[in-house]
Design a protein around this motif. Structure first.
Motif, PDB file in Angstrom:
ATOM      1  N   LEU A 123      19.702  -4.895 -40.494  1.00 15.25           N
ATOM      2  CA  LEU A 123      19.572  -5.602 -39.420  1.00 15.25           C
ATOM      3  C   LEU A 123      20.573  -4.524 -38.114  1.00 15.25           C
ATOM      4  CD1 LEU A 123      21.012  -9.106 -40.080  1.00 15.25           C
ATOM      5  CD2 LEU A 123      18.451  -7.884 -40.286  1.00 15.25           C
ATOM      6  N   TRP A 124      21.421  -3.871 -38.870  1.00 14.86           N
ATOM      7  CA  TRP A 124      21.960  -2.695 -37.891  1.00 14.86           C
ATOM      8  C   TRP A 124      21.803  -0.953 -38.962  1.00 14.86           C
ATOM      9  CZ3 TRP A 124      27.010  -5.018 -36.381  1.00 14.86           C
ATOM     10  CH2 TRP A 124      27.315  -5.973 -35.793  1.00 14.86           C
ATOM     11  N   PRO A 125      22.229  -0.387 -37.888  1.00 13.45           N
ATOM     12  CA  PRO A 125      22.290   1.513 -38.791  1.00 13.45           C
ATOM     13  C   PRO A 125      23.402   1.394 -39.555  1.00 13.45           C
ATOM     14  CG  PRO A 125      21.815   0.955 -36.073  1.00 13.45           C
ATOM     15  CD  PRO A 125      22.145  -0.249 -36.720  1.00 13.45           C
ATOM     16  N   GLN A 126      22.753   1.822 -41.031  1.00 13.20           N
ATOM     17  CA  GLN A 126      23.215   2.213 -41.932  1.00 13.20           C
ATOM     18  C   GLN A 126      24.475   2.546 -41.789  1.00 13.20           C
ATOM     19  OE1 GLN A 126      21.196   3.474 -44.503  1.00 13.20           O
ATOM     20  NE2 GLN A 126      18.938   2.214 -45.267  1.00 13.20           N
ATOM     21  N   ARG A 127      24.480   3.660 -40.917  1.00 14.55           N
ATOM     22  CA  ARG A 127      25.767   4.186 -40.884  1.00 14.55           C
ATOM     23  C   ARG A 127      27.005   3.432 -40.030  1.00 14.55           C
ATOM     24  NH1 ARG A 127      25.855   9.999 -37.114  1.00 14.55           N
ATOM     25  NH2 ARG A 127      28.715  10.581 -37.669  1.00 14.55           N
ATOM     26  N   ARG A 128      26.203   2.200 -39.233  1.00 16.16           N
ATOM     27  CA  ARG A 128      27.100   1.524 -38.617  1.00 16.16           C
ATOM     28  C   ARG A 128      27.518   0.869 -39.030  1.00 16.16           C
ATOM     29  NH1 ARG A 128      25.704  -2.579 -33.812  1.00 16.16           N
ATOM     30  NH2 ARG A 128      27.495  -3.720 -33.664  1.00 16.16           N
ATOM     31  N   GLU A 129      27.372   0.240 -40.263  1.00 12.59           N
ATOM     32  CA  GLU A 129      27.664  -1.173 -40.866  1.00 12.59           C
ATOM     33  C   GLU A 129      28.055  -0.430 -42.904  1.00 12.59           C
ATOM     34  OE1 GLU A 129      27.569  -2.738 -45.124  1.00 12.59           O
ATOM     35  OE2 GLU A 129      26.549  -0.844 -44.479  1.00 12.59           O
ATOM     36  N   ARG A 130      28.567   0.763 -42.384  1.00 17.24           N
ATOM     37  CA  ARG A 130      28.757   1.235 -43.478  1.00 17.24           C
ATOM     38  C   ARG A 130      30.373   1.803 -43.320  1.00 17.24           C
ATOM     39  NH1 ARG A 130      25.594   5.109 -44.777  1.00 17.24           N
ATOM     40  NH2 ARG A 130      26.795   6.922 -43.572  1.00 17.24           N
ATOM     41  N   GLU A 131      30.640   2.286 -41.801  1.00 18.81           N
ATOM     42  CA  GLU A 131      31.675   2.858 -41.754  1.00 18.81           C
ATOM     43  C   GLU A 131      32.211   1.200 -40.580  1.00 18.81           C
ATOM     44  OE1 GLU A 131      30.475   4.114 -37.110  1.00 18.81           O
ATOM     45  OE2 GLU A 131      30.435   6.250 -38.282  1.00 18.81           O
ATOM     46  N   LEU A 132      31.369   0.160 -40.655  1.00 16.85           N
ATOM     47  CA  LEU A 132      32.410  -0.927 -40.055  1.00 16.85           C
ATOM     48  C   LEU A 132      32.533  -1.486 -41.881  1.00 16.85           C
ATOM     49  CD1 LEU A 132      29.927  -2.502 -38.021  1.00 16.85           C
ATOM     50  CD2 LEU A 132      32.409  -1.986 -37.418  1.00 16.85           C
ATOM     51  N   ALA A 133      32.252  -1.838 -42.710  1.00 18.84           N
ATOM     52  CA  ALA A 133      32.181  -1.725 -44.194  1.00 18.84           C
ATOM     53  C   ALA A 133      33.458  -1.002 -44.751  1.00 18.84           C
ATOM     54  CB  ALA A 133      31.077  -1.623 -44.606  1.00 18.84           C
ATOM     55  N   GLU A 134      33.741  -0.148 -44.734  1.00 18.12           N
ATOM     56  CA  GLU A 134      34.612   0.919 -44.994  1.00 18.12           C
ATOM     57  C   GLU A 134      36.425   0.751 -43.745  1.00 18.12           C
ATOM     58  OE1 GLU A 134      33.388   4.383 -44.162  1.00 18.12           O
ATOM     59  OE2 GLU A 134      32.227   5.047 -46.414  1.00 18.12           O
ATOM     60  N   ARG A 135      36.424  -0.061 -42.741  1.00 15.37           N
ATOM     61  CA  ARG A 135      37.313  -0.020 -42.098  1.00 15.37           C
ATOM     62  C   ARG A 135      37.381  -1.079 -42.468  1.00 15.37           C
ATOM     63  NH1 ARG A 135      35.650  -1.661 -35.367  1.00 15.37           N
ATOM     64  NH2 ARG A 135      36.827  -3.428 -35.226  1.00 15.37           N
ATOM     65  N   ILE A 136      36.946  -2.594 -42.844  1.00 16.64           N
ATOM     66  CA  ILE A 136      37.098  -3.610 -43.297  1.00 16.64           C
ATOM     67  C   ILE A 136      38.083  -3.734 -44.726  1.00 16.64           C
ATOM     68  CG2 ILE A 136      36.864  -6.172 -43.925  1.00 16.64           C
ATOM     69  CD1 ILE A 136      33.689  -6.057 -42.046  1.00 16.64           C
ATOM     70  N   TRP A 137      37.428  -3.143 -45.259  1.00 10.34           N
ATOM     71  CA  TRP A 137      37.970  -2.587 -46.044  1.00 10.34           C
ATOM     72  C   TRP A 137      39.298  -2.122 -46.614  1.00 10.34           C
ATOM     73  CZ3 TRP A 137      37.257  -3.676 -51.800  1.00 10.34           C
ATOM     74  CH2 TRP A 137      37.278  -2.850 -52.630  1.00 10.34           C
ATOM     75  N   GLY A 138      39.053  -0.924 -45.972  1.00  6.50           N
ATOM     76  CA  GLY A 138      40.912  -0.199 -45.292  1.00  6.50           C
ATOM     77  C   GLY A 138      42.391  -1.020 -45.044  1.00  6.50           C
ATOM     78  N   ALA A 139      41.725  -2.561 -43.926  1.00  2.00           N
ATOM     79  CA  ALA A 139      42.158  -2.993 -43.178  1.00  2.00           C
ATOM     80  C   ALA A 139      43.757  -3.767 -43.831  1.00  2.00           C
ATOM     81  CB  ALA A 139      41.734  -4.045 -42.437  1.00  2.00           C
ATOM     82  N   ALA A 140      44.784  -3.707 -43.267  1.00  2.00           N
ATOM     83  CA  ALA A 140      45.772  -4.937 -44.438  1.00  2.00           C
ATOM     84  C   ALA A 140      45.359  -5.914 -44.603  1.00  2.00           C
ATOM     85  CB  ALA A 140      47.496  -4.457 -43.751  1.00  2.00           C
TER      86      ALA A 140
END
Length: 239
Positions: free
Chosen positions: A96-113
């Motif tokens: 639904l969204w650009p793959q790069r954007r989705e990947r950045e968001l997923a990584e951001r969530i994964w790395g969050a406390a």
């Protein structure tokens, strides 16, 4: 263990988490509710569209999910896609969204406390973008929900909105994933389950929720949930 709380990202939104520390032994039954969810899993971000019947989710020990559930009619404007395109589907957000954007968001969530809070922040950002005019706001979903709540007919709802019944159905497909009659069935089931879980007799539940009688309630529960009301209340998830 499943937990949820209200969220301020959008009216009626809910943040939820679920984790299985041991094998559940059966699929988890997700009931139709007219909503769309933005979900984070260890395998990435995905979107759950509006269901027309129960959706069975296979689970394994250690599986963990976090989600933001948007109220009926809200998700499409936030996620940027008509609800009918995701009806009865679970799709990666990268579709639904650009793959790069989705990947950045997923990584951001994964790395969050706090991954759940970070997912909520992602959802809040999408809501803010929609409110700034990226997607046209529509008054029809709120009016349809109000009409369904008041138990108006499709014709009466269409008249209030100065639409033909065909136009109303098309607008409902975009907003909810299905027409007003199916939406009414789904939301009525949710009301009935709330009342049944509160301990009301099934005959009284049928009357309060707007069913013709208890037999009508039983047929609708089985059609939408896939099992009987009694088994549903007893926690029989797979059926």
């Amino acid at each position: 263990m499943y937990q949820e709380r209200n969220s301020s990202v959008a009216p009626g939104a809910v943040v939820w988490t679920q984790r299985w520390d041991t094998d559940a032994g059966a699929d988890i039954r997700v009931l139709p509710d007219g909503c769309m969810d933005l979900i984070w899993t260890e395998r990435g971000l995905l979107v759950a569209g509006p269901d027309t019947a129960a959706h069975l989710v296979p689970v394994r020990a250690g599986d963990a999910y976090a989600g933001v559930r948007f109220a009926p009619g809200t998700g499409p404007s936030v996620l940027g896609i008509a609800a009918w395109e995701l009806r009865d589907r679970r799709v990666p957000l990268s579709e639904l969204w650009p793959q790069r954007r989705e990947r950045e968001l997923a990584e951001r969530i994964w790395g969050a406390a706090d991954r759940t809070a970070e997912l909520e922040a992602v959802a809040a950002g999408a809501v803010a973008s929609a409110r700034h005019g990226r997607i046209r706001q529509d008054r029809v979903p709120e009016a349809v929900l109000g009409g369904v709540w008041r138990r108006l007919t499709v014709r009466e709802i269409a008249d209030e909105l100065a639409l033909s019944e065909r136009q109303l159905r098309r607008r409902c497909l975009d907003a909810f994933g299905y027409g007003p009659k199916t939406l009414d069935r789904v939301l009525r089931l949710a009301r009935a389950l709330d009342q049944a879980r509160a301990g009301l007799p099934f005959a009284q539940v049928a009357s309060l929720a707007g069913y013709a009688d208890q037999s009508h309630l039983a047929r609708e529960v089985r059609a939408l949930a896939g099992i009987s009301l009694g088994r549903l209340l007893a926690g029989d998830s797979a059926g």
